[in-house]
Design a protein around this motif. Structure first.
Motif, PDB file in Angstrom:
ATOM      1  N   LYS A 241       0.798  -1.196  -0.071  1.00 26.84           N
ATOM      2  CA  LYS A 241       0.077   0.105   0.109  1.00 26.84           C
ATOM      3  C   LYS A 241       0.934   1.148   0.074  1.00 26.84           C
ATOM      4  CE  LYS A 241      -3.989   1.968   2.545  1.00 26.84           C
ATOM      5  NZ  LYS A 241      -4.944   1.837   3.827  1.00 26.84           N
ATOM      6  N   SER A 242       1.984   1.215   0.694  1.00 26.67           N
ATOM      7  CA  SER A 242       2.768   2.251   0.707  1.00 26.67           C
ATOM      8  C   SER A 242       3.577   2.581  -0.650  1.00 26.67           C
ATOM      9  CB  SER A 242       4.033   2.248   1.758  1.00 26.67           C
ATOM     10  OG  SER A 242       4.469   0.942   1.601  1.00 26.67           O
ATOM     11  N   ILE A 243       3.447   1.702  -1.579  1.00 32.64           N
ATOM     12  CA  ILE A 243       3.949   1.944  -2.949  1.00 32.64           C
ATOM     13  C   ILE A 243       2.730   2.629  -3.931  1.00 32.64           C
ATOM     14  CG2 ILE A 243       4.919   0.837  -4.906  1.00 32.64           C
ATOM     15  CD1 ILE A 243       6.961  -0.277  -3.157  1.00 32.64           C
ATOM     16  N   TRP A 244       1.849   1.553  -3.937  1.00 38.78           N
ATOM     17  CA  TRP A 244       0.946   1.730  -5.042  1.00 38.78           C
ATOM     18  C   TRP A 244       0.010   3.195  -4.676  1.00 38.78           C
ATOM     19  CZ3 TRP A 244      -4.387   1.971  -4.044  1.00 38.78           C
ATOM     20  CH2 TRP A 244      -4.880   0.717  -3.166  1.00 38.78           C
ATOM     21  N   LEU A 245      -0.047   3.473  -3.583  1.00 36.17           N
ATOM     22  CA  LEU A 245      -1.037   4.779  -3.182  1.00 36.17           C
ATOM     23  C   LEU A 245      -0.183   6.030  -3.654  1.00 36.17           C
ATOM     24  CD1 LEU A 245      -2.903   4.220   0.079  1.00 36.17           C
ATOM     25  CD2 LEU A 245      -3.615   4.331  -2.199  1.00 36.17           C
ATOM     26  N   PRO A 246       1.041   6.265  -3.123  1.00 33.81           N
ATOM     27  CA  PRO A 246       1.828   7.313  -3.760  1.00 33.81           C
ATOM     28  C   PRO A 246       1.685   7.404  -5.339  1.00 33.81           C
ATOM     29  CG  PRO A 246       2.815   6.370  -1.841  1.00 33.81           C
ATOM     30  CD  PRO A 246       1.867   5.374  -2.277  1.00 33.81           C
ATOM     31  N   THR A 247       2.088   6.006  -5.928  1.00 39.33           N
ATOM     32  CA  THR A 247       2.146   6.124  -7.307  1.00 39.33           C
ATOM     33  C   THR A 247       0.982   6.473  -8.077  1.00 39.33           C
ATOM     34  OG1 THR A 247       3.909   4.175  -7.199  1.00 39.33           O
ATOM     35  CG2 THR A 247       2.700   4.515  -9.185  1.00 39.33           C
ATOM     36  N   LEU A 248      -0.064   5.914  -7.524  1.00 40.22           N
ATOM     37  CA  LEU A 248      -1.478   6.407  -7.852  1.00 40.22           C
ATOM     38  C   LEU A 248      -1.830   7.859  -7.867  1.00 40.22           C
ATOM     39  CD1 LEU A 248      -4.272   5.676  -9.394  1.00 40.22           C
ATOM     40  CD2 LEU A 248      -5.012   5.025  -7.028  1.00 40.22           C
ATOM     41  N   PHE A 249      -1.160   8.593  -6.770  1.00 40.65           N
ATOM     42  CA  PHE A 249      -1.378   9.992  -6.545  1.00 40.65           C
ATOM     43  C   PHE A 249      -0.640  10.675  -7.801  1.00 40.65           C
ATOM     44  CE2 PHE A 249      -0.011  14.000  -5.187  1.00 40.65           C
ATOM     45  CZ  PHE A 249      -1.087  14.696  -4.760  1.00 40.65           C
ATOM     46  N   ILE A 250       0.526  10.156  -7.967  1.00 41.37           N
ATOM     47  CA  ILE A 250       1.700  10.840  -8.965  1.00 41.37           C
ATOM     48  C   ILE A 250       0.928  10.723 -10.283  1.00 41.37           C
ATOM     49  CG2 ILE A 250       4.062  10.622 -10.122  1.00 41.37           C
ATOM     50  CD1 ILE A 250       4.785   9.922  -7.397  1.00 41.37           C
TER      51      ILE A 250
END
Length: 461
Positions: A241-250
């Protein structure tokens, strides 16, 4: 003699600290910085490409925007280059041969633009290959940077990224004004011939990469397992979650429509900006990028990602609306010349954009699992670039729908408003970003998330 040695050591320490941001000078660091420098210096052809597509090939603003979007495809498949680099050595080497290949492809593509490209389709192909060349070399040096970043302490966090992007911006500064001045003196094809020499520098420094060759037995036995391990690490990383959430935001943040191509046609066809003046604008934006890197390095490294991205998005959207004054000619009514207005606007917006971009690079690099640095970092950056492709294509679609052409700009103001307002869309999702600077976690899941804290940057220092 001892006094001279002491002075030499002192000078080296000063240069290392001030010029290299604390990074130890090595042949490999020279190679890394050379590749980034070439990426910046290739900007010499940016204006030439724009005028080539507009004037010599006769493409419309929407067609140009669509073509430039398609040309970004190699940047969206960077993980493929990462897989090749990490899992398919050439002559026993994982990095050096790919740098040599990237340089050769780049030179060949620029020569093609200078000779046999005479329509939109061949232009798209040639520009795709130039993009492929830079993307491939970028993956290689990114992997080397990520390997180094994983061993940085928090005091020096982001220093290597600041140095590499500053080097790229320096290359842009050197060629920025020349890009317009040379285009005023020579044809775009002549500039393409000149630019064709730069990718050869990438091939030339490949031998400086500190890399031990693998033996044939190691390659034949280890590669199948290596590729399976890469896929497993990628899956384990991206499911966090700590990777795909920031990635989706970007992704959401970067995918909003752009009005850049339409504005280029407006400034050249409507306002009459010459290539030489546009070179000055590029010089200003290159300097502004360095200013942005410096501000981040000096003041903002410890500021939470949410704060930087949140407030920089708000400021950039607000300041971007000032472009309305230019496209409606309202700046003339308040006594500001078109050229001075354009220079000031470009300066401010570029500084804000670079400040926002730096934490994205730092976060992406520090989340990469060991062993698959090239592939994982390339995957995260390719998602960023896929969003950029969508930004160009959605901008092209809006340009077409609004009836904006190379001579019709009556509804350009509406495109500018839509492009700026849509940049605010990701703000409700700021909590997807880490609440604080990650502390070099062994696994991506170690990053802590909490409620958003959108507050002025100044109050967070």
């Amino acid at each position: 003699m001892s006094c001279l040695n002491a002075r030499a050591r002192k000078l080296k320490e000063t240069l290392t600290e001030k010029l290299l941001f604390g990074n130890e000078p090595t042949p490999e660091l020279l190679a890394i910085l050379t590749v980034y420098f070439v990426q910046g210096i290739l900007g010499l052809a940016r204006l030439a490409i724009s005028f080539f597509l507009k004037d010599e090939l006769g493409l419309s603003p929407a067609q140009t925007a669509a073509l430039l979007g398609v040309a970004a495809i190699p940047w969206t498949i960077k993980p493929l280059f990462g897989f090749l680099s990490d899992g398919l050595p050439i002559a026993g080497y994982r990095r050096r041969p790919y740098l040599i290949l990237a340089g050769g492809l780049g030179t060949a593509a620029w020569i093609a633009l200078a000779t046999w490209v005479h329509n939109g389709w061949t232009a798209t192909l040639a520009i795709l290959v130039t993009s492929l060349s830079v993307a491939m070399s970028d993956v290689i040096v990114d992997s080397l940077v990520v390997e180094r970043v994983r061993h940085e302490d928090l005091e020096n966090a982001g220093s290597l990224q600041a140095l590499t992007w500053g080097t790229s911006a320096l290359g842009g500064i050197i060629t920025a004004y020349l890009s317009g001045w040379l285009l005023q003196q020579f044809s775009p094809q002549t500039l393409f011939w000149i630019v064709a020499t730069f990718p050869l520098l990438v091939s030339a420094v490949a031998g400086l990469i500190a890399e031990e060759p693998l033996h044939a037995i190691e390659i034949s036995e280890a590669q199948p397992l290596g590729i399976r391990e890469q896929l497993r690490h990628l899956w384990e990383g991206m499911r966090q979650k700590s990777i795909w959430l920031p990635t989706l935001f970007i992704f959401i943040w970067q995918a909003t429509p752009t009005a850049d191509s339409a504005l280029f046609y407006f400034t050249t066809n409507e306002l009459g900006f010459e290539p030489e003046f546009l070179g000055r604008v590029r010089l200003v934006t290159s300097i502004a990028a360095l200013i942005g890197v410096g501000i981040y390095q000096r003041f903002l490294r410890a500021v939470p990602f949410r704060v930087i991205l949140g407030w920089s998005t708000v400021f950039a959207s607000t300041l971007g609306m000032t472009t309305l004054l230019l496209v409606t000619h309202a700046n003339r009514a308040i006594g500001i010349d078109d050229r001075w207005f354009s220079l000031g606007d470009s300066l401010i917006l570029t500084v804000m954009g670079q400040i926002a971009f730096m934490p994205v690079l730092v976060l992406s690099a520090r989340l990469c699992p060991p062993g698959v640095e090239a592939t994982f970092f390339a995957l995260m950056m390719s998602i960023w670039n896929l969003a950029g492709l969508l930004s160009h294509e959605s901008g092209a679609l809006l340009t077409q729908l609004l009836g904006i052409t190379d001579t019709q700009f009556d509804r350009l103001w509406l495109l500018v408003i839509i492009a700026n307002l849509t940049t605010l869309l990701p703000l409700p999702f700021l909590r997807w970003l880490p609440a604080a600077e990650p502390t070099l976690p062994e696994t991506p899941a170690a990053i802590e998330f909490s409620e958003p804290a959108l507050q002025p940057v100044a109050s967070s220092q």
